[in-house]
Design a protein around this motif. Sequence first.
Motif, PDB file in Angstrom:
ATOM      1  N   TYR A 116       2.267  -0.195   4.874  1.00  0.00           N
ATOM      2  CA  TYR A 116       2.541  -1.011   3.701  1.00  0.00           C
ATOM      3  C   TYR A 116       2.554  -0.142   2.446  1.00  0.00           C
ATOM      4  CZ  TYR A 116      -2.382  -1.096   2.089  1.00  0.00           C
ATOM      5  OH  TYR A 116      -3.623  -0.746   1.610  1.00  0.00           O
ATOM      6  N   GLU A 117       3.266  -0.642   1.444  1.00  0.00           N
ATOM      7  CA  GLU A 117       3.377   0.062   0.167  1.00  0.00           C
ATOM      8  C   GLU A 117       2.765  -0.800  -0.937  1.00  0.00           C
ATOM      9  OE1 GLU A 117       6.660   2.942  -1.864  1.00  0.00           O
ATOM     10  OE2 GLU A 117       7.376   1.019  -1.108  1.00  0.00           O
TER      11      GLU A 117
ATOM     12  N   ARG B  29       6.057  -2.547   5.099  1.00  0.00           N
ATOM     13  CA  ARG B  29       7.264  -1.760   5.298  1.00  0.00           C
ATOM     14  C   ARG B  29       7.651  -1.604   6.770  1.00  0.00           C
ATOM     15  NH1 ARG B  29       8.616   1.908   1.507  1.00  0.00           N
ATOM     16  NH2 ARG B  29      10.456   2.070   2.831  1.00  0.00           N
TER      17      ARG B  29
ATOM     18  N   GLU C 275       4.022  -4.652  -0.238  1.00  0.00           N
ATOM     19  CA  GLU C 275       5.063  -5.008   0.724  1.00  0.00           C
ATOM     20  C   GLU C 275       4.781  -4.347   2.057  1.00  0.00           C
ATOM     21  OE1 GLU C 275       9.920  -4.687   1.464  1.00  0.00           O
ATOM     22  OE2 GLU C 275       9.022  -3.868  -0.362  1.00  0.00           O
TER      23      GLU C 275
END
Length: 293
Positions: free
Chosen positions: A262-263, A249, A247
């Motif tokens: 991003y994660e 972020r 995802e």
Amino acid sequence: MTLTAFEAVETDGVLAGPERRPVNLSRNAAGSIHDDATAQKLGFRGGTVAGNIHCEQFPPLIIRRLGPEWRRRGGLSLHFMNATTDGEPVRAFIGPETAGPGGLRIARIWMETPEGVRVMEGDAWVGGRNPESELAKRMAASRPAADLRILASRKVGDTCKDTPARIDGAVALRRLEGVTEPLPEYRDPTEFGAKVAAPAVAIDVLRAVEQPLFKSAGDFVGMFGAIELEFLDGPVFLDTDYLADGEIRAFSESPKTEVTWYESVIRPAAGGPPTARMLMMSRVLKASSPLWA
């Protein structure tokens, strides 16, 4: 690479690891920030050693300070400050243990050159999610981007699901010749039942989401800005099939870069709880794109 034995020195509660000379393993990647010609064109002294390579100097210090449970339910969060080039000496440090939120055990970590230049800094912890980690605080404090050109097609909240991720053991073991702190579990499956992925290799597994998650306009050169690696039900193993979810972020920017956060989370493809997560901050160099000419 021939290394001296790992010997930590403690002074006033700070543990210092041995001086190491990390290898720029991607120096032959033409057109990347690790290539001397490209890096120098963009204002760097030479091809840079990737930040995930530097992460590999910390586990012996973290385990000595916070214990072996770090491998299963611990993390590290590092913000990269000054790039190094192939073979330049650096030293990793860990401060005293402190109490964190929710019963976490936390310690500050950092890396310096012999001249005292700070290469990176952050924290390590054991015991669960750290809502006040170095990267969590930095992402929360970042100013939203106002002018994205290279990454303009992406938006916060974009996701990808069930991306296959795997690291071939033979490839990873060849790469171990350049690891600054080659721990026994990277080669010997006895302790954990399988060979453990070194930090940079575990990070590569979690980076599997980048291709489906990101689209950009034209060519550019990027570099790691910060990495947070956390073991949720670790460790990460070689020759194991994982599925990765990602995802976006946040986006931010600086005068010279477009910045994305991003994660990524991985879980065994065969089923089971999540194994590890990563929060990555990546910088895209504006000078490398004609969109910023």
